[in-house]
Design an enzyme around this catalytic site. Structure first.
Site: not given
Ligand code: GRF
Length: 201
Positions: A13-15, A66, A92-93, A108, A110, A174
């Site tokens: 969950g760092s994002n 699903r 999950r898809i 999302n 990526h 980034q």
């Molecule tokens: C990130 O690298 C993101 O791009 C990818 O999964 C990872 C999630 O990292 N979709 P976090 O859980 O947000 O730390």
């Protein structure tokens, strides 16, 4: 009115944390209505709880398909009426049912410059391909795998001494900036989806 976000996570969950910090710092005009994880052990849940954010656990039940799972997830999400569903390491898809329900309202992140290296282990794929530059992409989610309209990207150099860990770490730095910046563009009503493209208004 701040943009209402629901954030889906499966792990670290760092994002999600970076988005929360941007909100607290006044750089992102949004609020996190709920953080939902499909994994009880997701480390991001503890952070969200400690910060007083509403958290929910929506785990897959035995034998559940699903579509059934996603219908429960939609119901849980709608309890907090989010404007945007933010995928942040959600593993999950998503079903077509889910994607149609929130059409053009799911984003999302990526860890590659899409359309290169979709799917799992994007940083490893970049190293194996020998590219000199990789990066990260924020995009709206469609029914394909990492194929939806691109909102924005950041470029990261691939260094000769890089391994998967070092490249992932530099890309992640980034990611943490890019996600909030894209969400702020959405909050300001600056984006419009036209077919495959996102137009900056
Ligand atoms: C990130 O690298 C993101 O791009 C990818 O999964 C990872 C999630 O990292 N979709 P976090 O859980 O947000 O730390």
């Amino acid at each position: 009115m701040p943009l209402k976000l629901a954030i889906l996570i499966s792990g670290r969950g760092s994002n999600m944390q970076a988005i929360h910090r941007s909100i607290v710092a006044g750089k992102l005009d949004a609020e996190i209505s709920v953080v939902i994880s499909d994994q009880a052990a997701a480390a991001g849940l503890a952070y969200a709880q400690a910060e007083g954010i509403l958290t929910q656990l929506v785990e897959r039940q035995k034998g559940e398909d699903r579509d059934g799972f996603d219908r429960r997830l939609i119901a849980k999400l709608e309890e907090s009426s989010p404007q945007i569903v933010v995928l942040a390491g959600y593993m999950r898809i998503l079903s077509p049912t889910f994607i149609r329900h929130f059409e053009h309202r799911i984003v999302n992140i990526h860890p590659s410059l899409l359309p290169s290296f979709p799917g799992l282990h994007a940083q490893r794929q970049a190293l194996e391909a020998g590219v000199r530059f990789s990066g990260c992409t924020v995009h709206f989610v469609d029914e394909g795998c990492d194929t939806g309209p691109i909102i924005d990207q950041r470029v990261v150099a691939v260094l000769p001494e890089d391994d998967e860990g070092s490249l992932s770490k530099r890309i992640l730095e980034q990611e943490h900036q890019l996600y909030s910046s894209c969400l702020q563009m959405i909050a300001e009503g600056k984006l419009k989806v036209e077919g495959r493209k996102v137009i900056l208004l």
